[in-house]
Design a protein around this motif. Sequence first.
Motif, PDB file in Angstrom:
ATOM      1  N   TYR A  53      14.010   9.594   7.861  1.00  0.00           N
ATOM      2  CA  TYR A  53      13.131   9.910   6.734  1.00  0.00           C
ATOM      3  C   TYR A  53      13.919  10.070   5.445  1.00  0.00           C
ATOM      4  CZ  TYR A  53       9.917  12.271   3.619  1.00  0.00           C
ATOM      5  OH  TYR A  53       9.150  12.600   2.533  1.00  0.00           O
ATOM      6  N   HIS A  54      13.402   9.454   4.398  1.00  0.00           N
ATOM      7  CA  HIS A  54      13.857   9.734   3.039  1.00  0.00           C
ATOM      8  C   HIS A  54      12.688   9.447   2.112  1.00  0.00           C
ATOM      9  CE1 HIS A  54      15.961   9.605  -0.786  1.00  0.00           C
ATOM     10  NE2 HIS A  54      16.971  10.191  -0.187  1.00  0.00           N
ATOM     11  N   PRO A  55      12.390  10.341   1.178  1.00  0.00           N
ATOM     12  CA  PRO A  55      11.201  10.135   0.339  1.00  0.00           C
ATOM     13  C   PRO A  55      11.236   8.841  -0.460  1.00  0.00           C
ATOM     14  CG  PRO A  55      12.562  11.953  -0.488  1.00  0.00           C
ATOM     15  CD  PRO A  55      13.064  11.618   0.872  1.00  0.00           C
ATOM     16  N   ASP A  56      12.422   8.426  -0.934  1.00  0.00           N
ATOM     17  CA  ASP A  56      12.487   7.187  -1.706  1.00  0.00           C
ATOM     18  C   ASP A  56      12.219   5.959  -0.848  1.00  0.00           C
ATOM     19  OD1 ASP A  56      12.999   8.469  -4.081  1.00  0.00           O
ATOM     20  OD2 ASP A  56      15.172   8.306  -3.920  1.00  0.00           O
ATOM     21  N   LEU A  57      12.545   6.043   0.434  1.00  0.00           N
ATOM     22  CA  LEU A  57      12.300   4.913   1.324  1.00  0.00           C
ATOM     23  C   LEU A  57      10.815   4.587   1.401  1.00  0.00           C
ATOM     24  CD1 LEU A  57      13.200   2.850   3.425  1.00  0.00           C
ATOM     25  CD2 LEU A  57      13.157   4.666   5.133  1.00  0.00           C
ATOM     26  N   LEU A  58       9.956   5.603   1.280  1.00  0.00           N
ATOM     27  CA  LEU A  58       8.520   5.374   1.364  1.00  0.00           C
ATOM     28  C   LEU A  58       7.986   4.555   0.195  1.00  0.00           C
ATOM     29  CD1 LEU A  58       7.264   8.804   2.710  1.00  0.00           C
ATOM     30  CD2 LEU A  58       7.067   6.587   3.832  1.00  0.00           C
ATOM     31  N   GLY A  59       8.756   4.450  -0.884  1.00  0.00           N
ATOM     32  CA  GLY A  59       8.357   3.574  -1.973  1.00  0.00           C
ATOM     33  C   GLY A  59       8.655   2.121  -1.714  1.00  0.00           C
ATOM     34  N   ARG A  60       9.427   1.863  -0.656  1.00  0.00           N
ATOM     35  CA  ARG A  60       9.808   0.496  -0.333  1.00  0.00           C
ATOM     36  C   ARG A  60       9.108  -0.030   0.917  1.00  0.00           C
ATOM     37  NH1 ARG A  60      14.646  -1.364  -2.651  1.00  0.00           N
ATOM     38  NH2 ARG A  60      15.742   0.166  -3.926  1.00  0.00           N
ATOM     39  N   SER A  61       9.058   0.812   1.947  1.00  0.00           N
ATOM     40  CA  SER A  61       8.597   0.327   3.239  1.00  0.00           C
ATOM     41  C   SER A  61       8.068   1.478   4.070  1.00  0.00           C
ATOM     42  CB  SER A  61       9.762  -0.358   3.962  1.00  0.00           C
ATOM     43  OG  SER A  61       9.332  -0.926   5.176  1.00  0.00           O
ATOM     44  N   ASN A  62       7.313   1.139   5.092  1.00  0.00           N
ATOM     45  CA  ASN A  62       6.827   2.139   6.025  1.00  0.00           C
ATOM     46  C   ASN A  62       7.976   2.627   6.894  1.00  0.00           C
ATOM     47  OD1 ASN A  62       5.130   3.780   7.464  1.00  0.00           O
ATOM     48  ND2 ASN A  62       3.871   2.145   8.314  1.00  0.00           N
ATOM     49  N   LEU A  63       7.857   3.818   7.428  1.00  0.00           N
ATOM     50  CA  LEU A  63       8.902   4.341   8.301  1.00  0.00           C
ATOM     51  C   LEU A  63       8.367   4.930   9.598  1.00  0.00           C
ATOM     52  CD1 LEU A  63       8.588   7.602   7.865  1.00  0.00           C
ATOM     53  CD2 LEU A  63      10.075   7.231   5.919  1.00  0.00           C
ATOM     54  N   ALA A  64       7.045   4.934   9.757  1.00  0.00           N
ATOM     55  CA  ALA A  64       6.475   5.521  10.972  1.00  0.00           C
ATOM     56  C   ALA A  64       5.122   4.882  11.249  1.00  0.00           C
ATOM     57  CB  ALA A  64       6.321   7.032  10.831  1.00  0.00           C
ATOM     58  N   ASP A  92      -2.340   1.312   6.154  1.00  0.00           N
ATOM     59  CA  ASP A  92      -2.953   2.606   5.882  1.00  0.00           C
ATOM     60  C   ASP A  92      -2.191   3.785   6.459  1.00  0.00           C
ATOM     61  OD1 ASP A  92      -3.651   1.660   8.354  1.00  0.00           O
ATOM     62  OD2 ASP A  92      -5.798   1.616   7.983  1.00  0.00           O
ATOM     63  N   ASP A  93      -1.360   3.570   7.484  1.00  0.00           N
ATOM     64  CA  ASP A  93      -0.524   4.686   7.930  1.00  0.00           C
ATOM     65  C   ASP A  93       0.554   4.973   6.883  1.00  0.00           C
ATOM     66  OD1 ASP A  93       0.731   2.267   8.413  1.00  0.00           O
ATOM     67  OD2 ASP A  93       1.270   2.706  10.487  1.00  0.00           O
ATOM     68  N   TRP A  94       1.153   3.927   6.343  1.00  0.00           N
ATOM     69  CA  TRP A  94       2.129   4.056   5.258  1.00  0.00           C
ATOM     70  C   TRP A  94       1.534   4.819   4.085  1.00  0.00           C
ATOM     71  CZ3 TRP A  94       4.177  -0.817   2.246  1.00  0.00           C
ATOM     72  CH2 TRP A  94       5.200  -0.428   1.364  1.00  0.00           C
ATOM     73  N   ALA A  95       0.269   4.514   3.764  1.00  0.00           N
ATOM     74  CA  ALA A  95      -0.397   5.181   2.644  1.00  0.00           C
ATOM     75  C   ALA A  95      -0.476   6.691   2.867  1.00  0.00           C
ATOM     76  CB  ALA A  95      -1.795   4.596   2.443  1.00  0.00           C
ATOM     77  N   LEU A  96      -0.734   7.113   4.104  1.00  0.00           N
ATOM     78  CA  LEU A  96      -0.813   8.548   4.382  1.00  0.00           C
ATOM     79  C   LEU A  96       0.546   9.211   4.197  1.00  0.00           C
ATOM     80  CD1 LEU A  96      -2.383  11.029   5.348  1.00  0.00           C
ATOM     81  CD2 LEU A  96      -1.778  10.384   7.698  1.00  0.00           C
ATOM     82  N   TRP A  97       1.600   8.580   4.680  1.00  0.00           N
ATOM     83  CA  TRP A  97       2.926   9.191   4.546  1.00  0.00           C
ATOM     84  C   TRP A  97       3.307   9.355   3.073  1.00  0.00           C
ATOM     85  CZ3 TRP A  97       1.626  10.171   8.915  1.00  0.00           C
ATOM     86  CH2 TRP A  97       1.597   9.334  10.011  1.00  0.00           C
ATOM     87  N   ARG A  98       2.967   8.371   2.242  1.00  0.00           N
ATOM     88  CA  ARG A  98       3.262   8.480   0.815  1.00  0.00           C
ATOM     89  C   ARG A  98       2.467   9.619   0.173  1.00  0.00           C
ATOM     90  NH1 ARG A  98       1.545   4.277  -2.097  1.00  0.00           N
ATOM     91  NH2 ARG A  98       2.892   4.806  -3.836  1.00  0.00           N
ATOM     92  N   ARG A  99       1.250   9.820   0.624  1.00  0.00           N
ATOM     93  CA  ARG A  99       0.441  10.910   0.054  1.00  0.00           C
ATOM     94  C   ARG A  99       0.987  12.277   0.480  1.00  0.00           C
ATOM     95  NH1 ARG A  99      -5.772   8.439  -0.023  1.00  0.00           N
ATOM     96  NH2 ARG A  99      -5.143   6.452  -0.966  1.00  0.00           N
TER      97      ARG A  99
END
Length: 570
Positions: free
Chosen positions: A216-227, A258-265
């Motif tokens: 996990y890294h918060p900046d990674l979520l701006g690029r790609s899904n992680l989970a 949509d799973d990626w969207a939840l992690w970003r939120r």
Amino acid sequence: MAKRANPRVSDGDATLDVTRADNAASAFAYGDTMQEVEYGEATRDVEYGEAMVGGTSLRAAQRVGTEQEGQEAAGARWYARPTLPHRVGVVIPTRNRPNWLPHMLGSLMMQTHRPERILVVDNGEDSAEEVVSRYPGVEYLRAEVGSGLSGNPARNVGMQAMADLPYLCFLDDDDMIPPDYLEVLLATIATDCRAAAAYPRLRFCGTQQGTWSVPYHPDLLGRSNLAGVPALIRTDALLQVGGWPVFAADPDGTIPHDDWALWRRFRDHGWRMIPAPVDYFYYRHDDGVCHSKARANHQSEWRRTIDPTNLVTLAIPWSGREHLIDAMLDAVARQSYPASQLHLLFYDNSGSEAVGKRLRRWLLEQDGYAGHSYHRDPRPAVAGLSASELADAPLDEGEQGRRRHGRAVNHRVGAIWNRIGQLARTDLVWCLEDDVIPPPDALDRLLDRMGPMVDGVTANYRSRVVPGCSVAWRYTNLETGDLVHLEGGTGLESIGGTGLGCALVRREVFRAGPARSGGEAVGYDCNLWLDVARRGGTVLIDWDLRCEHRIGHWKGEERVAALELPRGVV
């Protein structure tokens, strides 16, 4: 037979009628289920849907780094205190494939930490009630929600039904989990009360095999899904962000991941996530959502895979060029990109009260944008000269590439962009200088060219200080920062760096910076991109996306930088 639940539950229903299955038929044996699926031991990168998220996320993670060891060590023990009882509800959405359910339900029967409730939410036409009735204590709910493009509407129904439980785990109907799955996830999330979710390693089986595990890294979520979906989630965190995101399909019938969207939120609300040392057996088959046409390719169609909510901030530093304010505001208003998805950030360093009032009045009149902010910073770069005079200062005769007070301007503008990079709250920042007029489709085209491994994309506009060149360059020596300016080109090209006149930049570029106004390269922007290049970053230019660079207003004179392609370029 099981008792029938309320046969119709719509998105708007306030209450849900849920019943437990009465018939305690023998459960599908966990061992038997295991024999039906061949689990590979391969650990190579695998495609997640049609996208190389395995490779993309891991490479991106190396770029943005992982959370540093020992961070907040002094207070870590307070965050590790258990704050919620280990009561878990499991939600399994299913749609028109009841024959797959025994895979997941059988493995749930063998959990070392038994969930308090297990709910199957069925939003298909082919009822799964008879299958569910074989498993003691499993609840069945018929819910007519969603369109089948995503399981999130059904997950939200389950969330509402189990909102009184502190933890919820959302599992897919066609996958399997090991016996200690819930136990390990609970132990992991208990280590940090700031974690919204603990997520497993995905072990793929079926038509594709391999593993996917990303730190996990918060900046990674701006690029790609992680989970993936099957995480253990704090119910209060999920309720805070409004549940699982639900999207309408675009004209081509696709929706964001949509799973990626939840992690970003979660991240945007101050929560974090923790990877857990446990496997989730993710079965890949032709009926799975990752093979659905509703999922765009993550590499080639990155923009269509990411949730546009809180994605882009338009940042403009206003130097006080009053004669260009109307043209710039008009260019902003004419953008084809939806205003409802765009945040505005006006950074006023003009030192002019009249300019400030004009900008604030315009912002107050805009009610269609996702948000807007105004920041006033009147500090002058040079005492006695206004920001607009310095911005449009002519070149010193005989010194190509230099302006009067150029060093002071370089320090001041570098500081402004550093501050903007810290103020922005979205993954992407559209940097626009107040004398670079973009075409109406500028932001749309820049976003179309952004990708998971791209740090910045720029439009083509001519330089005020290097005659005959665009504001783009290529580094010839990363050690010394030496560079060559580029005259022009066609199409999309990888470059070393660019100005910030009309560039879409990842926020992390600024936060990993800062833009050093004194350094190896000649200017703050050259040093900013030099650091990106040294990290192995990627910067692109769309030569065919041309902006009008209006330069010069010294003593009443004004001219527009030529936009023609240089001689010899077709």
